[in-house]
Design an enzyme around this catalytic site. Structure first.
Site, PDB file in Angstrom:
ATOM      1  N   GLU A  96      18.859   3.578  -7.070  1.00 25.16           N
ATOM      2  CA  GLU A  96      19.240   4.365  -8.246  1.00 25.16           C
ATOM      3  C   GLU A  96      18.781   5.814  -8.099  1.00 25.16           C
ATOM      4  O   GLU A  96      17.736   6.086  -7.509  1.00 25.16           O
ATOM      5  CB  GLU A  96      18.614   3.747  -9.507  1.00 25.16           C
ATOM      6  CG  GLU A  96      19.204   2.391  -9.823  1.00 25.16           C
ATOM      7  CD  GLU A  96      18.612   1.736 -11.060  1.00 25.16           C
ATOM      8  OE1 GLU A  96      19.226   0.795 -11.552  1.00 25.16           O
ATOM      9  OE2 GLU A  96      17.545   2.160 -11.529  1.00 25.16           O
ATOM     10  N   CYS A 109      16.653  13.041  -9.558  1.00 21.40           N
ATOM     11  CA  CYS A 109      15.512  12.213  -9.160  1.00 21.40           C
ATOM     12  C   CYS A 109      16.024  11.220  -8.111  1.00 21.40           C
ATOM     13  O   CYS A 109      16.905  10.406  -8.389  1.00 21.40           O
ATOM     14  CB  CYS A 109      14.974  11.485 -10.396  1.00 21.40           C
ATOM     15  SG  CYS A 109      13.642  10.348 -10.034  1.00 21.40           S
ATOM     16  N   CYS A 116       9.572  -1.126  -3.729  1.00 20.36           N
ATOM     17  CA  CYS A 116       8.318  -0.433  -3.393  1.00 20.36           C
ATOM     18  C   CYS A 116       7.243  -1.491  -3.197  1.00 20.36           C
ATOM     19  O   CYS A 116       7.274  -2.535  -3.835  1.00 20.36           O
ATOM     20  CB  CYS A 116       7.918   0.517  -4.526  1.00 20.36           C
ATOM     21  SG  CYS A 116       6.442   1.500  -4.158  1.00 20.36           S
ATOM     22  N   CYS A 120       2.329  -0.879  -8.600  1.00 19.33           N
ATOM     23  CA  CYS A 120       1.719  -0.284  -9.798  1.00 19.33           C
ATOM     24  C   CYS A 120       2.109  -1.155 -11.003  1.00 19.33           C
ATOM     25  O   CYS A 120       3.280  -1.525 -11.155  1.00 19.33           O
ATOM     26  CB  CYS A 120       2.203   1.149  -9.997  1.00 19.33           C
ATOM     27  SG  CYS A 120       1.812   2.207  -8.590  1.00 19.33           S
ATOM     28  N   CYS A 123       5.088  -0.308 -13.527  1.00 22.04           N
ATOM     29  CA  CYS A 123       6.338   0.150 -12.917  1.00 22.04           C
ATOM     30  C   CYS A 123       7.309  -1.004 -12.661  1.00 22.04           C
ATOM     31  O   CYS A 123       6.937  -2.016 -12.061  1.00 22.04           O
ATOM     32  CB  CYS A 123       6.022   0.863 -11.610  1.00 22.04           C
ATOM     33  SG  CYS A 123       7.473   1.273 -10.640  1.00 22.04           S
ATOM     34  N   GLU A 166       7.766   4.830  -2.820  1.00 26.58           N
ATOM     35  CA  GLU A 166       6.711   5.835  -2.622  1.00 26.58           C
ATOM     36  C   GLU A 166       7.152   6.698  -1.437  1.00 26.58           C
ATOM     37  O   GLU A 166       7.189   6.238  -0.289  1.00 26.58           O
ATOM     38  CB  GLU A 166       5.384   5.105  -2.329  1.00 26.58           C
ATOM     39  CG  GLU A 166       4.322   5.896  -1.593  1.00 26.58           C
ATOM     40  CD  GLU A 166       3.856   7.165  -2.295  1.00 26.58           C
ATOM     41  OE1 GLU A 166       3.321   7.075  -3.410  1.00 26.58           O
ATOM     42  OE2 GLU A 166       4.016   8.265  -1.699  1.00 26.58           O
ATOM     43  N   LEU A 221      -1.581  10.233 -11.162  1.00 28.18           N
ATOM     44  CA  LEU A 221      -3.004   9.889 -11.285  1.00 28.18           C
ATOM     45  C   LEU A 221      -3.214   8.750 -12.290  1.00 28.18           C
ATOM     46  O   LEU A 221      -3.759   7.703 -11.960  1.00 28.18           O
ATOM     47  CB  LEU A 221      -3.800  11.138 -11.680  1.00 28.18           C
ATOM     48  CG  LEU A 221      -5.312  11.033 -11.615  1.00 28.18           C
ATOM     49  CD1 LEU A 221      -5.797  10.671 -10.211  1.00 28.18           C
ATOM     50  CD2 LEU A 221      -5.980  12.326 -12.061  1.00 28.18           C
ATOM     51  N   ASN A 296       7.028   4.834 -21.623  1.00 31.27           N
ATOM     52  CA  ASN A 296       8.235   4.302 -22.249  1.00 31.27           C
ATOM     53  C   ASN A 296       8.252   2.802 -21.998  1.00 31.27           C
ATOM     54  O   ASN A 296       8.442   2.363 -20.862  1.00 31.27           O
ATOM     55  CB  ASN A 296       9.473   4.974 -21.662  1.00 31.27           C
ATOM     56  CG  ASN A 296      10.728   4.523 -22.372  1.00 31.27           C
ATOM     57  OD1 ASN A 296      10.806   4.624 -23.593  1.00 31.27           O
ATOM     58  ND2 ASN A 296      11.673   4.002 -21.634  1.00 31.27           N
ATOM     59  N   CYS A 339      10.742   7.465 -15.425  1.00 31.58           N
ATOM     60  CA  CYS A 339       9.826   7.275 -14.311  1.00 31.58           C
ATOM     61  C   CYS A 339       9.315   5.842 -14.284  1.00 31.58           C
ATOM     62  O   CYS A 339       8.883   5.322 -15.301  1.00 31.58           O
ATOM     63  CB  CYS A 339       8.617   8.186 -14.495  1.00 31.58           C
ATOM     64  SG  CYS A 339       8.839   9.770 -13.782  1.00 31.58           S
TER      65      CYS A 339
HETATM   66  S1  SF4 Z   1       5.069   3.883  -9.603  1.00 30.88           S
HETATM   67 FE1  SF4 Z   1       5.944   4.626  -7.660  1.00 30.88          FE
HETATM   68  S2  SF4 Z   1       4.432   4.014  -6.120  1.00 30.88           S
HETATM   69 FE2  SF4 Z   1       3.985   2.774  -7.945  1.00 30.88          FE
HETATM   70  S3  SF4 Z   1       5.158   0.873  -7.631  1.00 30.88           S
HETATM   71 FE3  SF4 Z   1       6.460   2.278  -8.811  1.00 30.88          FE
HETATM   72  S4  SF4 Z   1       7.730   3.290  -7.289  1.00 30.88           S
HETATM   73 FE4  SF4 Z   1       5.979   2.392  -6.197  1.00 30.88          FE
END
Ligand code: SF4
Length: 352
Positions: A96, A109, A116, A120, A123, A166, A221, A296, A339
């Site tokens: 995407e 973006c 990934c 995280c 995410c 990443e 961060l 969000n 994000c």
């Molecule tokens: S925030 Fe970025 S680095 Fe972390 S899992 Fe999602 S895509 Fe990967």
């Protein structure tokens, strides 16, 4: 075997590689500039149309290279004007990209990986795991494919590497893409208008620095203490906050440039007064601006956004401490385009 199987996608070719090829073929190296001008400035996708090249060179190029861009599978329009694109790659994998308009810029973006591996916890992309890295052609191809369908006034002006994946975990292809983006012979984008976001892979940040690209870095961060960051971003166990901050302090910056510190605010997790105080302490001496991004929420997430008052209090403290701190509203939130929410929904729903 199909001819495409043995020829290479031209969009992954650097000027240096083409120079080497031309040198093998005993072709003058200034011809590289001519070919790049056709491809990137005149958007030509057929070597036979490059009329200032000899017929034999055109045939040689056509035998060795082909042009392939990701195919746009779908577009989802957000109320805020953003568009989330689902793009299919040559092997059928999907990624995407999100186009975000504002008065002063049109930002794309981009994704750098299918999924990934960094896991995280806030995410959605992480839920896919890492399927594979994108190559250089697939990274710049997102820009080229989307720009090709946008109106003149909507053409992309800025790029952020903040989509799926990443970027620094796929360093070689990302650097290849950046070189093509900023090259005057290719995409001619100012280094000021390109930002690469990282979760803090310190060893790769050092390698990236050695590439001397002068590209802006954004550091995700998201916590002010190691225990919280370990929980939110497991990469912190390898590169804890003090190591990351030290790397930022040593990282050379051009005059007038600052690092961007991204801080996603999660209610009751990282948004207290103490968090703001610790954050200010960590960032003392780091040339930076801070983007505060209220989370969000999405269905499967355990996290919630803080109240508006809490966000403002957090920001005010940082401003009182002389930091540039901005509240950034996530874009495209109604279409899961924010994000950390890119997860190629067709794939996510197919596997759920
Ligand atoms: S925030 Fe970025 S680095 Fe972390 S899992 Fe999602 S895509 Fe990967």
């Amino acid at each position: 075997m199909n001819r495409l199987d043995i020829s290479r996608n031209f969009f992954g070719i650097s000027e240096l590689e083409l120079q080497e090829k031309f040198s093998d073929w005993k072709v003058e190296t200034y011809r590289v500039h001519q070919v790049f001008t056709w491809v990137y400035h005149y958007h030509c996708r057929d070597f036979n149309e490059m009329t200032n090249l000899s017929k034999s060179l055109r045939s040689q190029l056509a035998e060795n290279f082909h042009f392939a861009l990701p195919q746009i599978q779908s577009r989802t329009h957000s109320k805020d004007g953003s568009i989330k694109y689902l793009l299919e790659l040559e092997d059928g994998a999907v990624v995407e990209s999100v186009w975000m308009p504002s008065e002063s810029r049109k930002t794309l973006c981009l994704s750098t990986q299918v999924g990934c591996r960094l896991n995280c916890s806030f995410c959605l992309t992480a839920s896919l795991g890492l399927k594979r890295n994108l190559n250089t052609a697939e990274i710049i191809g997102q820009h080229l494919a989307i720009n090709a369908e946008l109106k003149e006034e909507d053409q992309i002006t800025n790029i952020v590497f903040m989509g799926m994946g990443e970027p620094l975990d796929n360093l070689g292809p990302v650097v290849g893409a950046l070189r093509l983006m900023i090259s005057p012979q290719a995409m001619k984008i100012s280094t000021r208008k390109v930002t690469v976001s990282t979760s803090g892979l310190v060893d790769k940040m050092k390698a990236f620095q050695n590439e001397n690209l002068s590209i802006n870095l954004a550091i995700s961060l998201n916590a002010s203490d190691n225990a919280t960051r370990d929980r939110l971003m497991p990469i912190n166990k390898k590169y804890p906050i003090e190591v990351l901050i030290e790397c930022l302090k040593q990282y050379p910056l051009k005059p007038q440039r600052r690092h961007t510190i991204e801080y996603v605010l999660l209610a009751g997790i990282n948004d207290s007064d103490e968090d703001a105080q610790r954050l200010a302490k960590w960032l003392k001496g780091v040339p930076s601006k801070i983007n505060l991004i209220p989370f969000n929420s999405f269905d499967s997430s355990e996290y919630r956004p803080p109240s508006k008052e809490r966000v403002l209090k957090f920001q005010n403290y940082l401003i009182e401490q002389n930091f540039s701190a901005f509240i950034r509203q996530n874009r495209a939130t109604d279409i899961l385009g924010a994000c950390g929410q890119l997860a190629a929904q067709s794939e996510a729903s197919a596997t759920s």
